[in-house]
Design an enzyme around this catalytic site. Structure first.
Site, PDB file in Angstrom:
ATOM      1  N   CYS A  85       0.837  -1.192   0.000  1.00 55.64           N
ATOM      2  CA  CYS A  85       0.000   0.000   0.000  1.00 55.64           C
ATOM      3  C   CYS A  85       0.877   1.248   0.000  1.00 55.64           C
ATOM      4  O   CYS A  85       1.768   1.393   0.832  1.00 55.64           O
ATOM      5  CB  CYS A  85      -0.889  -0.042   1.238  1.00 55.64           C
ATOM      6  SG  CYS A  85      -1.226   1.537   1.976  1.00 55.64           S
ATOM      7  N   GLU A  86       0.643   2.138  -0.957  1.00 61.00           N
ATOM      8  CA  GLU A  86       1.521   3.307  -1.080  1.00 61.00           C
ATOM      9  C   GLU A  86       1.242   4.366  -0.010  1.00 61.00           C
ATOM     10  O   GLU A  86       2.032   5.276   0.169  1.00 61.00           O
ATOM     11  CB  GLU A  86       1.395   3.933  -2.478  1.00 61.00           C
ATOM     12  CG  GLU A  86       0.073   4.596  -2.760  1.00 61.00           C
ATOM     13  CD  GLU A  86       0.013   5.142  -4.186  1.00 61.00           C
ATOM     14  OE1 GLU A  86       0.862   4.778  -5.009  1.00 61.00           O
ATOM     15  OE2 GLU A  86      -0.893   5.942  -4.463  1.00 61.00           O
ATOM     16  N   HIS A  87       0.140   4.248   0.689  1.00 63.98           N
ATOM     17  CA  HIS A  87      -0.165   5.240   1.727  1.00 63.98           C
ATOM     18  C   HIS A  87       0.519   4.928   3.046  1.00 63.98           C
ATOM     19  O   HIS A  87       0.830   5.837   3.810  1.00 63.98           O
ATOM     20  CB  HIS A  87      -1.681   5.318   1.955  1.00 63.98           C
ATOM     21  CG  HIS A  87      -2.430   5.713   0.732  1.00 63.98           C
ATOM     22  ND1 HIS A  87      -3.617   5.146   0.359  1.00 63.98           N
ATOM     23  CD2 HIS A  87      -2.121   6.620  -0.219  1.00 63.98           C
ATOM     24  CE1 HIS A  87      -4.027   5.684  -0.773  1.00 63.98           C
ATOM     25  NE2 HIS A  87      -3.141   6.583  -1.146  1.00 63.98           N
ATOM     26  N   HIS A  88       0.719   3.643   3.342  1.00 68.05           N
ATOM     27  CA  HIS A  88       1.280   3.256   4.637  1.00 68.05           C
ATOM     28  C   HIS A  88       2.519   2.374   4.527  1.00 68.05           C
ATOM     29  O   HIS A  88       3.095   2.002   5.538  1.00 68.05           O
ATOM     30  CB  HIS A  88       0.219   2.513   5.458  1.00 68.05           C
ATOM     31  CG  HIS A  88      -1.032   3.300   5.666  1.00 68.05           C
ATOM     32  ND1 HIS A  88      -2.150   3.159   4.870  1.00 68.05           N
ATOM     33  CD2 HIS A  88      -1.338   4.263   6.573  1.00 68.05           C
ATOM     34  CE1 HIS A  88      -3.085   3.992   5.279  1.00 68.05           C
ATOM     35  NE2 HIS A  88      -2.628   4.671   6.306  1.00 68.05           N
ATOM     36  N   GLN A 126      -5.024  -0.752  -4.471  1.00 67.55           N
ATOM     37  CA  GLN A 126      -5.653  -1.902  -5.131  1.00 67.55           C
ATOM     38  C   GLN A 126      -6.475  -1.486  -6.347  1.00 67.55           C
ATOM     39  O   GLN A 126      -6.543  -2.190  -7.342  1.00 67.55           O
ATOM     40  CB  GLN A 126      -6.532  -2.647  -4.108  1.00 67.55           C
ATOM     41  CG  GLN A 126      -7.072  -3.962  -4.661  1.00 67.55           C
ATOM     42  CD  GLN A 126      -7.884  -4.726  -3.634  1.00 67.55           C
ATOM     43  OE1 GLN A 126      -7.586  -4.682  -2.449  1.00 67.55           O
ATOM     44  NE2 GLN A 126      -8.923  -5.417  -4.082  1.00 67.55           N
ATOM     45  N   HIS A 154      -5.758  -5.931   3.610  1.00 63.72           N
ATOM     46  CA  HIS A 154      -4.791  -4.844   3.736  1.00 63.72           C
ATOM     47  C   HIS A 154      -4.309  -4.753   5.177  1.00 63.72           C
ATOM     48  O   HIS A 154      -5.121  -4.531   6.081  1.00 63.72           O
ATOM     49  CB  HIS A 154      -5.437  -3.511   3.341  1.00 63.72           C
ATOM     50  CG  HIS A 154      -5.754  -3.424   1.876  1.00 63.72           C
ATOM     51  ND1 HIS A 154      -5.131  -2.537   1.040  1.00 63.72           N
ATOM     52  CD2 HIS A 154      -6.606  -4.130   1.102  1.00 63.72           C
ATOM     53  CE1 HIS A 154      -5.595  -2.684  -0.205  1.00 63.72           C
ATOM     54  NE2 HIS A 154      -6.497  -3.652  -0.176  1.00 63.72           N
ATOM     55  N   CYS A 156      -2.755  -2.413   6.450  1.00 62.67           N
ATOM     56  CA  CYS A 156      -2.969  -1.056   6.978  1.00 62.67           C
ATOM     57  C   CYS A 156      -4.370  -0.925   7.562  1.00 62.67           C
ATOM     58  O   CYS A 156      -4.634  -0.030   8.366  1.00 62.67           O
ATOM     59  CB  CYS A 156      -2.692   0.017   5.923  1.00 62.67           C
ATOM     60  SG  CYS A 156      -3.794  -0.013   4.504  1.00 62.67           S
TER      61      CYS A 156
HETATM   62 ZN   LIG Z   1      -2.776   1.732   3.450  1.00 62.82          ZN
END
Ligand SMILES: [Zn+2]
Length: 196
Positions: A85-88, A126, A154, A156
């Protein structure tokens, strides 16, 4: 899955030195025994987990396209997906199910999971992963339609944040013939049917 053992030593060294600082910032002692080699291991692991940037999914498909009159749906299901996941920068993982309806060309079946690999071994969300796989197959193979369904957990979501431990995120993307509801539901039936 082939393990990538070609590491860029300069990159590894730089990423590792950042991780040594991160460990110290977390209140750890990066020089203690158990952590001594951790920055380098993490750097190598990260380089492996993002090796999809070096793969060329369109070329992977083009390398095994064959003229063939077969015009029924081709389904490859339960393809393992491991992504980040590119956010976390936490993993998400699960399965991809992919179908296409040939329009004069088929592709070697092993190439479909390799396309998934090329796009999933990157920093991703995703939703984009789903669309990128669909677009690559549509553009390269030019079939009558492409269907992609991805189901992932996920970390995250489950390890932090709302902690819904077992929720699965499903995304889907279709082109062409899969706009037709009967075709789409044939695909959905095929991917939910089990072989036993
Ligand atoms: Zn994430």
């Amino acid at each position: 899955m082939r393990k990538i053992e070609r590491y860029d030593p300069l990159k590894i060294e730089r990423i590792a030195s950042h991780y040594a600082e991160i460990l110290a910032d977390l209140g750890e002692d990066p020089t203690r025994d158990g952590l001594l080699k951790t920055p380098e291991r993490v750097a190598k692991s990260l380089q492996f987990l993002t090796h999809g940037y070096d793969l060329k999914p369109e070329e992977i498909l083009r390398s095994a396209m064959f003229k063939e009159e077969y015009s029924q749906m081709v389904v490859v299901k339960d393809i393992e997906v491991y992504s980040m996941c590119e956010h976390h920068l936490l993993p998400f993982f699960g399965k991809a199910h992919i179908a296409y309806i040939p329009n004069g060309h088929i592709v070697g079946l092993s190439k479909i999971p390799r396309v998934v690999e090329a796009y999933s071994r990157r920093l991703q969300v995703q939703e984009r992963l789903t669309n990128e796989i669909r677009d690559c197959i549509q553009k390269t193979l030019a079939p009558l339609g492409v269907a992609v369904v991805i189901e992932c957990k996920h970390l995250c979501m489950s390890m932090r944040g709302i902690q819904k431990q077992n929720s699965v995120t499903t995304t889907s993307a279709f082109t062409g013939a899969f706009a037709n509801e009967r075709t789409r539901s044939e695909f959905l039936t095929l991917i939910t049917a089990s072989l036993d």
